[in-house]
Design an enzyme around this catalytic site. Structure first.
Site, PDB file in Angstrom:
ATOM      1  N   GLU A 107       0.829  -1.213   0.000  1.00 32.70           N
ATOM      2  CA  GLU A 107       0.000   0.000   0.000  1.00 32.70           C
ATOM      3  C   GLU A 107       0.857   1.254   0.000  1.00 32.70           C
ATOM      4  O   GLU A 107       1.125   1.835   1.053  1.00 32.70           O
ATOM      5  CB  GLU A 107      -0.930   0.027   1.229  1.00 32.70           C
ATOM      6  CG  GLU A 107      -2.025  -1.003   1.212  1.00 32.70           C
ATOM      7  CD  GLU A 107      -2.997  -0.876   2.390  1.00 32.70           C
ATOM      8  OE1 GLU A 107      -2.819   0.000   3.260  1.00 32.70           O
ATOM      9  OE2 GLU A 107      -3.951  -1.673   2.423  1.00 32.70           O
ATOM     10  N   GLU A 164      -5.891  -7.820  -0.216  1.00 31.50           N
ATOM     11  CA  GLU A 164      -6.182  -7.560   1.197  1.00 31.50           C
ATOM     12  C   GLU A 164      -7.512  -6.841   1.325  1.00 31.50           C
ATOM     13  O   GLU A 164      -7.745  -5.838   0.661  1.00 31.50           O
ATOM     14  CB  GLU A 164      -5.068  -6.679   1.798  1.00 31.50           C
ATOM     15  CG  GLU A 164      -5.192  -6.448   3.281  1.00 31.50           C
ATOM     16  CD  GLU A 164      -4.146  -5.467   3.809  1.00 31.50           C
ATOM     17  OE1 GLU A 164      -2.935  -5.720   3.645  1.00 31.50           O
ATOM     18  OE2 GLU A 164      -4.549  -4.438   4.376  1.00 31.50           O
TER      19      GLU A 164
HETATM   20  C1  DCB Z   1      -3.752  -1.587   5.689  1.00 28.18           C
HETATM   21  C2  DCB Z   1      -2.434  -2.307   5.814  1.00 28.18           C
HETATM   22  C3  DCB Z   1      -2.419  -3.316   6.931  1.00 28.18           C
HETATM   23  C4  DCB Z   1      -3.247  -2.796   8.058  1.00 28.18           C
HETATM   24  C5  DCB Z   1      -4.672  -2.827   7.559  1.00 28.18           C
HETATM   25  C6  DCB Z   1      -5.688  -2.265   8.542  1.00 28.18           C
HETATM   26  O1  DCB Z   1      -3.569  -0.293   6.193  1.00 28.18           O
HETATM   27  F1  DCB Z   1      -2.033  -2.896   4.668  1.00 28.18           F
HETATM   28  O2  DCB Z   1      -1.090  -3.542   7.310  1.00 28.18           O
HETATM   29  O3  DCB Z   1      -3.135  -3.647   9.166  1.00 28.18           O
HETATM   30  O4  DCB Z   1      -4.827  -2.159   6.329  1.00 28.18           O
HETATM   31  O5  DCB Z   1      -5.371  -0.960   8.877  1.00 28.18           O
HETATM   32  C7  DCB Z   1      -3.037  -3.024  10.424  1.00 28.18           C
HETATM   33  C8  DCB Z   1      -3.249  -4.089  11.484  1.00 28.18           C
HETATM   34  C9  DCB Z   1      -3.037  -3.504  12.847  1.00 28.18           C
HETATM   35  C10 DCB Z   1      -1.678  -2.832  12.909  1.00 28.18           C
HETATM   36  C11 DCB Z   1      -1.553  -1.799  11.793  1.00 28.18           C
HETATM   37  C12 DCB Z   1      -0.179  -1.135  11.726  1.00 28.18           C
HETATM   38  O6  DCB Z   1      -4.537  -4.635  11.311  1.00 28.18           O
HETATM   39  O7  DCB Z   1      -3.117  -4.519  13.821  1.00 28.18           O
HETATM   40  O8  DCB Z   1      -1.527  -2.191  14.159  1.00 28.18           O
HETATM   41  O9  DCB Z   1      -1.762  -2.453  10.543  1.00 28.18           O
HETATM   42  O10 DCB Z   1       0.806  -2.049  11.431  1.00 28.18           O
HETATM   43  C13 DCB Z   1      -4.462   0.736   5.833  1.00 28.18           C
HETATM   44  C14 DCB Z   1      -5.486   0.552   4.952  1.00 28.18           C
HETATM   45  C15 DCB Z   1      -6.305   1.613   4.570  1.00 28.18           C
HETATM   46  C16 DCB Z   1      -6.090   2.865   5.109  1.00 28.18           C
HETATM   47  C17 DCB Z   1      -5.055   3.081   6.030  1.00 28.18           C
HETATM   48  C18 DCB Z   1      -4.241   2.005   6.401  1.00 28.18           C
HETATM   49  N1  DCB Z   1      -6.916   3.948   4.744  1.00 28.18           N
HETATM   50  N2  DCB Z   1      -3.203   2.225   7.346  1.00 28.18           N
HETATM   51  O11 DCB Z   1      -7.818   3.794   3.940  1.00 28.18           O
HETATM   52  O12 DCB Z   1      -6.710   5.085   5.265  1.00 28.18           O
HETATM   53  O13 DCB Z   1      -2.895   3.409   7.643  1.00 28.18           O
HETATM   54  O14 DCB Z   1      -2.615   1.286   7.923  1.00 28.18           O
END
Ligand code: DCB
Length: 342
Positions: free
Chosen positions: A171, A261
């Site tokens: 991402e 994902e």
């Molecule tokens: C993505 C990432 C993934 C993340 C998930 C959920 O991030 F590819 O690594 O996973 O979506 O956010 C999360 C875990 C948490 C962990 C966190 C940090 O579930 O347990 O604490 O990663 O490592 C996204 C997806 C979409 C968006 C933002 C993120 N968005 N983001 O649309 O703004 O900032 O992580």
């Protein structure tokens, strides 16, 4: 006569569809003859917007992603992945190798969790996505040299197996990280490196804005390469119709999409669970035959995780119903074809 028709024709059909036996065999990880998905589908290829088998038949693969391997690497083993194949009916496993936050750049031994995933997938006859999990590092060019070194090594060791799928930047994000400026040039460099070793396995490219702007990539896709797909990510509580519109626009422009994902929660990985919204997405993916992988196998206790807090602390698989979260029970049923997705 009427009763005989009901007894001999209608009832067995009804029972088959209820028990899932009537399920199209192409959705099975292992078919009734014991053939694995890789036995049957072989070397994947991309034709137009569709992912296809070696024989050229369009397919939709479905499976599970690990959580960050630096935290949830205990599930990247043959016991758990084998359980997910046999009980959950996964056709693909994704090994999410973070770069920062304790990931590969800071802690290169994490690569062993990817290797374990690959070796298990080869033994089990399922596909495996090798995910270079660009996230808080935002711009994939920051670690481009490392990415080339990593993927060259994976391709040299495993590129001859049809199981391997390369996902070269999870991402990319940040307003300064654009398709034309950073992501596409990065992708071209990494694809070039992989292709000099592995001529044909699938390569999946991340898209801007946390892999949401597939429409932007569709206006300027990578040229002169085969078996390339593009990532769309969504979280059902945060992303809906607007993002599906983007995906449709990209498909109309001819962009092949793979959802490497998605989560039933909101974009943080927590909140929810949004099962009705997830069903709308699953129906959309089915209609377009878009392959998907669900986030994620973790017992961290967040809503998108398939295990409840502290379940299976050793990574053994063989989960009981009480080990599964609400999302876990739902995703398992979807994968087992026990919930009808219209
Ligand atoms: C993505 C990432 C993934 C993340 C998930 C959920 O991030 F590819 O690594 O996973 O979506 O956010 C999360 C875990 C948490 C962990 C966190 C940090 O579930 O347990 O604490 O990663 O490592 C996204 C997806 C979409 C968006 C933002 C993120 N968005 N983001 O649309 O703004 O900032 O992580």
């Amino acid at each position: 006569m009427k009763i005989r028709i009901i007894g001999f024709v209608i009832l067995p059909v009804l029972m088959m569809s209820l028990s899932g036996c009537g399920t199209d065999e192409k959705f099975l990880a292992v078919d009734k003859k014991g053939k694995t998905v890789v036995d049957r589908f072989g070397q994947l290829q991309v034709n137009g917007t569709k992912l296809c088998t070696e024989a050229g038949k369009p397919i939709q693969l479905r499976g599970m992603s690990s959580h960050g391997l630096q935290w949830a690497g205990k599930y990247a083993n043959e016991d758990v992945i084998g359980w997910l194949r046999d009980d959950w009916n996964i056709q693909v496993w994704r090994a999410a190798m973070y770069l920062t936050q304790g990931g590969y750049i800071e802690n290169p031994v994490i690569k062993e969790k990817v290797i374990n995933s690959i070796e298990a997938a080869i033994k089990l006859g399922i596909y495996v996505i090798v995910d270079w999990h660009v996230l808080s590092d935002k711009n994939p060019q920051v670690y481009q040299t490392k990415a080339i070194e990593f993927f060259t090594d994976i391709a040299q060791k495993y590129g001859s197996y049809p199981n391997i799928i390369y996902e070269i930047c999870n991402e990319p994000n940040g307003k300064d990280v654009t398709w034309a400026g950073q992501i596409k040039p990065y992708a071209e460099a990494v694809i070039g490196a992989i292709r000099s070793v592995d001529p044909d396995n699938l390569i999946i490219v991340g898209t801007p804005n946390w892999s949401q702007d597939v429409d932007v990539a569709a206006l300027d896709p990578i040229k002169g390469e085969k078996n390339i797909m593009y990532t769309l990510h969504f979280y059902a509580g945060t992303h809906g119709e607007e993002l599906r519109k983007k995906a449709e626009k990209a498909l109309d422009l001819g962009l092949p999409i793979f959802v490497t994902e998605w989560g039933t929660s909101d974009a943080s990985g927590g909140g929810g669970v949004y099962l009705d919204k997830s069903k709308i997405w699953l129906s959309f993916l089915k209609k377009h035959q878009i392959s998907w992988v669900n986030w994620s196998v973790t017992n961290k206790g967040e809503e998108s995780g398939v295990l409840v807090y502290n379940a299976d602390r050793e990574g053994k698989g063989h989960w009981k119903e009480t080990d599964l979260s609400e999302s876990g029970r739902f995703i398992r049923q979807v994968l087992r074809n026990e919930i009808r997705i219209p």
